[in-house]
Design a protein around this motif. Structure first.
Motif, PDB file in Angstrom:
ATOM      1  N   UNK A   1       0.830  -1.213   0.000  1.00 36.92           N
ATOM      2  CA  UNK A   1       0.000   0.000   0.000  1.00 36.92           C
ATOM      3  C   UNK A   1       0.861   1.259   0.000  1.00 36.92           C
ATOM      4  N   UNK A   2       1.926   1.258   0.786  1.00 33.12           N
ATOM      5  CA  UNK A   2       2.754   2.458   0.888  1.00 33.12           C
ATOM      6  C   UNK A   2       3.907   2.474  -0.106  1.00 33.12           C
ATOM      7  N   UNK A   3       4.100   1.384  -0.860  1.00 37.91           N
ATOM      8  CA  UNK A   3       5.143   1.343  -1.878  1.00 37.91           C
ATOM      9  C   UNK A   3       4.610   1.683  -3.255  1.00 37.91           C
ATOM     10  N   UNK A   4       3.325   1.456  -3.488  1.00 38.09           N
ATOM     11  CA  UNK A   4       2.773   1.648  -4.827  1.00 38.09           C
ATOM     12  C   UNK A   4       2.993   3.078  -5.302  1.00 38.09           C
ATOM     13  N   UNK A   5       3.442   3.220  -6.562  1.00 35.90           N
ATOM     14  CA  UNK A   5       3.771   4.556  -7.073  1.00 35.90           C
ATOM     15  C   UNK A   5       3.338   4.764  -8.516  1.00 35.90           C
ATOM     16  N   UNK A   6       3.757   3.893  -9.412  1.00 33.22           N
ATOM     17  CA  UNK A   6       3.585   4.135 -10.847  1.00 33.22           C
ATOM     18  C   UNK A   6       2.140   4.350 -11.278  1.00 33.22           C
ATOM     19  N   UNK A   7       1.161   3.575 -10.783  1.00 33.90           N
ATOM     20  CA  UNK A   7      -0.209   3.774 -11.258  1.00 33.90           C
ATOM     21  C   UNK A   7      -0.901   4.996 -10.649  1.00 33.90           C
ATOM     22  N   UNK A   8      -0.314   5.623  -9.647  1.00 26.58           N
ATOM     23  CA  UNK A   8      -0.987   6.712  -8.952  1.00 26.58           C
ATOM     24  C   UNK A   8      -0.919   7.997  -9.776  1.00 26.58           C
ATOM     25  N   UNK A   9      -1.958   8.829  -9.741  1.00 29.74           N
ATOM     26  CA  UNK A   9      -2.013  10.032 -10.584  1.00 29.74           C
ATOM     27  C   UNK A   9      -0.804  10.945 -10.439  1.00 29.74           C
ATOM     28  N   UNK A  10      -0.314  11.108  -9.218  1.00 27.07           N
ATOM     29  CA  UNK A  10       0.810  12.013  -9.000  1.00 27.07           C
ATOM     30  C   UNK A  10       2.078  11.286  -8.564  1.00 27.07           C
ATOM     31  N   UNK A  11       2.142   9.989  -8.839  1.00 26.80           N
ATOM     32  CA  UNK A  11       3.356   9.237  -8.577  1.00 26.80           C
ATOM     33  C   UNK A  11       3.836   9.336  -7.138  1.00 26.80           C
ATOM     34  N   UNK A  12       5.083   9.787  -6.965  1.00 27.21           N
ATOM     35  CA  UNK A  12       5.697   9.852  -5.642  1.00 27.21           C
ATOM     36  C   UNK A  12       4.927  10.748  -4.675  1.00 27.21           C
ATOM     37  N   UNK A  13       4.298  11.805  -5.196  1.00 25.13           N
ATOM     38  CA  UNK A  13       3.558  12.707  -4.308  1.00 25.13           C
ATOM     39  C   UNK A  13       2.377  11.979  -3.683  1.00 25.13           C
ATOM     40  N   UNK A  14       1.657  11.206  -4.480  1.00 26.66           N
ATOM     41  CA  UNK A  14       0.543  10.430  -3.928  1.00 26.66           C
ATOM     42  C   UNK A  14       1.054   9.340  -2.992  1.00 26.66           C
ATOM     43  N   UNK A  15       2.252   8.805  -3.268  1.00 22.53           N
ATOM     44  CA  UNK A  15       2.800   7.796  -2.367  1.00 22.53           C
ATOM     45  C   UNK A  15       3.115   8.412  -1.007  1.00 22.53           C
ATOM     46  N   UNK A  16       3.620   9.637  -0.998  1.00 21.62           N
ATOM     47  CA  UNK A  16       3.855  10.330   0.270  1.00 21.62           C
ATOM     48  C   UNK A  16       2.542  10.477   1.033  1.00 21.62           C
ATOM     49  N   UNK A  17       1.475  10.823   0.311  1.00 25.31           N
ATOM     50  CA  UNK A  17       0.166  10.965   0.951  1.00 25.31           C
ATOM     51  C   UNK A  17      -0.278   9.631   1.552  1.00 25.31           C
ATOM     52  N   UNK A  18      -0.071   8.547   0.813  1.00 24.95           N
ATOM     53  CA  UNK A  18      -0.425   7.233   1.356  1.00 24.95           C
ATOM     54  C   UNK A  18       0.347   6.928   2.634  1.00 24.95           C
ATOM     55  N   UNK A  19       1.622   7.280   2.647  1.00 19.74           N
ATOM     56  CA  UNK A  19       2.425   7.056   3.847  1.00 19.74           C
ATOM     57  C   UNK A  19       1.852   7.825   5.034  1.00 19.74           C
ATOM     58  N   UNK A  20       1.464   9.064   4.793  1.00 17.83           N
ATOM     59  CA  UNK A  20       0.906   9.888   5.861  1.00 17.83           C
ATOM     60  C   UNK A  20      -0.411   9.313   6.370  1.00 17.83           C
ATOM     61  N   UNK A  21      -1.278   8.906   5.436  1.00 15.65           N
ATOM     62  CA  UNK A  21      -2.579   8.363   5.815  1.00 15.65           C
ATOM     63  C   UNK A  21      -2.403   7.065   6.601  1.00 15.65           C
ATOM     64  N   UNK A  22      -1.488   6.212   6.139  1.00 16.50           N
ATOM     65  CA  UNK A  22      -1.263   4.958   6.854  1.00 16.50           C
ATOM     66  C   UNK A  22      -0.732   5.224   8.259  1.00 16.50           C
ATOM     67  N   UNK A  23       0.229   6.133   8.360  1.00 16.60           N
ATOM     68  CA  UNK A  23       0.811   6.434   9.664  1.00 16.60           C
ATOM     69  C   UNK A  23      -0.219   7.064  10.591  1.00 16.60           C
ATOM     70  N   UNK A  24      -1.081   7.936  10.048  1.00 16.25           N
ATOM     71  CA  UNK A  24      -2.140   8.543  10.854  1.00 16.25           C
ATOM     72  C   UNK A  24      -3.088   7.474  11.384  1.00 16.25           C
ATOM     73  N   UNK A  25      -3.459   6.546  10.517  1.00 10.82           N
ATOM     74  CA  UNK A  25      -4.358   5.475  10.930  1.00 10.82           C
ATOM     75  C   UNK A  25      -3.687   4.544  11.928  1.00 10.82           C
ATOM     76  N   UNK A  26      -2.391   4.282  11.710  1.00 13.66           N
ATOM     77  CA  UNK A  26      -1.652   3.443  12.642  1.00 13.66           C
ATOM     78  C   UNK A  26      -1.581   4.095  14.017  1.00 13.66           C
ATOM     79  N   UNK A  27      -1.354   5.406  14.041  1.00 10.91           N
ATOM     80  CA  UNK A  27      -1.320   6.119  15.319  1.00 10.91           C
ATOM     81  C   UNK A  27      -2.649   5.981  16.040  1.00 10.91           C
TER      82      UNK A  27
END
Length: 472
Positions: free
Chosen positions: A231-257
């Motif tokens: 979930x947090x590694x996926x990049x190529x299919x995302x609309x904004x590539x690495x930027x969307x991956x950063x967002x996924x990392x934040x969302x996952x970490x927020x949910x984990x917290x």
């Protein structure tokens, strides 16, 4: 296969926060966690002392490593499940800074994209994630040249050099003095996500990616282990590539917290024990961090008390190499990043704020594919004191541009700065009293988000650990 960016699971910080409710005795078992001399002697705050820069700042690093905290290779079966090859690069794929303002228990976290183009320690330009590997390699060569033959000593001292260089480059870029350091790798992420029984996430649409192993339906879902890493590694299919991956990392970490700090986790001794065991297996901390003292300072933080955002981005597709124009990086402006980091714990210096204009009209056109972007950016500028003009679409173009007449050069440059440092051009074709903004396909500044939680840069709505964040 080289592993793309991984989530920095701030395992230690989350376990420590959990300890504010679970008790000091539980955390005492973390005394034997691996330590490293990352923070300069005498620069870390003493117990009970408030940092002079107004905030306790923790650097959380996710490293692309196929080894544990002792440098031992991860088992082949684990690597296969994680879809990771046997050889990893010495790269810091995720960098998050936690800012905890003096006298408060609100945590402001911000991400630095791994490909940010910065000045590395020593003065050379490069991507921020390369600082670790370059320093590690240089230290190993230095030790061998001095006659050192102990492989374990060379490895450990080289790792420390890499961590210190990473800390230094983050401090140089952000203006933040890092007080503490935590590093995780693939194994710690895998174990921690399993230890809490999975983490709730939400996707706007279904996604799949052969490289990362991602295969997710749309909507809310619970993920853990290898699926969580995908979930947090996926990049190529995302609309904004690495930027969307950063967002996924934040969302996952927020949910984990939120998950770690929930009653369901804290009231389950088995889950807390598994979580602490996961931290001890693969997390590295700076050797000055007194965990029990930190617990005392953080007593009372709740699952909704953490906010995540991203540093301002000038150009997410920056072509920095003249010899190879295909090579890209993320362009950031150090002055903007410093202002952004300071604003998280208080208003930025007055001298750094653009002067609010009087009667200047800004017309905004969208030359990309993002629906409603021109209106959102117009609203951002309206909040800053600029009069809203026309909004609409323009002929497709890759990069953004701010145009103005000679009389409005100061105000035009202020608009460009507010939108993340866009390119500017003086033009006699722009009507008197107007500034024209054209938003390119790679625009990632304020207004990118429609308010649902995607944080592409300063100015977007922050992601919170209490929010419902559905993302790309």
């Amino acid at each position: 296969m080289r592993i793309a960016g991984k989530i920095v699971v701030s395992a230690l910080a989350l376990v420590v926060f959990a300890g504010t409710a679970y008790g000091y005795s539980t955390l005492s078992s973390l005394d034997d966690v691996t330590r490293s001399s990352v923070i300069d002697a005498g620069k870390q705050p003493r117990p009970g002392e408030q940092p002079t820069d107004g905030s306790l700042d923790i650097l959380l690093v996710g490293r692309d490593s196929r080894t544990d905290e002792k440098g031992n290779p991860l088992p082949a079966d684990v690597l296969r499940e994680l879809r990771a090859g046997p050889n990893g690069d010495d790269l810091t794929d995720t960098l998050i800074v936690l800012r905890i303002p003096n006298g408060t228990q609100t945590v402001k976290a911000f991400s630095i994209p791994r490909d940010s183009y910065v000045t590395l320690p020593g003065g050379e330009k490069g991507k921020i994630n390369a600082a670790f590997g370059r320093a590690k390699l240089a230290e190993a060569a230095k030790l061998r040249a001095a006659g050192e033959t102990d492989k374990d000593k060379i490895e450990q001292e080289s790792l420390t050099a890499g961590r210190r260089a990473t800390r230094q480059v983050v401090e140089d870029l952000t203006g933040v003095t890092i007080d503490h350091f935590a590093e995780v790798n693939l194994l710690s992420f895998y174990d921690i996500s399993n230890a809490v029984g999975g983490v709730e996430v939400c996707l706007k649409q279904a996604s799949s990616d052969r490289d990362s192993g991602a295969n997710f339906p749309a909507g809310p879902q619970k993920i853990s282990g290898a699926a969580a890493l995908a979930f947090v590694r996926e990049r190529k299919p995302l609309p904004r590539g690495d930027i969307d991956r950063v967002v996924r990392q934040q969302v996952f970490l927020a949910s984990l917290a939120h998950q770690v700090l929930s009653a369901g986790t804290l009231s389950n001794p088995g889950k807390v024990s598994d979580l602490i065991d996961a931290v001890k297996k693969s997390v590295v901390l700076d050797d000055s961090w007194n965990l029990l003292d930190f617990v005392g300072q953080m007593r009372g933080i709740s699952g909704g008390g953490i906010q995540f955002s991203t540093v301002p981005i000038v150009d997410p597709d920056y072509r920095y190499s003249k010899s190879d124009p295909r090579t890209t990086a993320v362009q950031v402006d150090p002055a903007q990043v410093k202002q952004f980091a300071a604003s998280l714990i208080g208003a930025p210096p007055a001298s750094s704020k653009p002067q609010a204009p009087s009667g200047v009209v800004v017309d905004v056109a969208n030359a990309g594919d993002a629906s409603g972007l021109a209106q959102r950016v117009s609203d951002v500028l309206k909040d800053k004191g600029f009069a809203p003009g026309t909004t609409g679409n323009a002929a497709a173009r890759r990069t953004s541009l701010v145009r103005y007449g000679a009389a409005l050069a100061t105000q035009g440059k202020a608009v460009a700065e507010l939108l993340g440092g866009l390119a500017t051009a003086e033009s006699a074709d722009v009507p008197a009293g107007h500034i024209e903004v054209t938003l390119g396909q790679v625009y990632a500044g304020p207004g990118t988000s429609s308010g649902g939680g995607a944080a592409a840069g300063a100015g977007d709505a922050p992601i919170t650990s209490a929010g419902e964040n559905c993302v790309n």
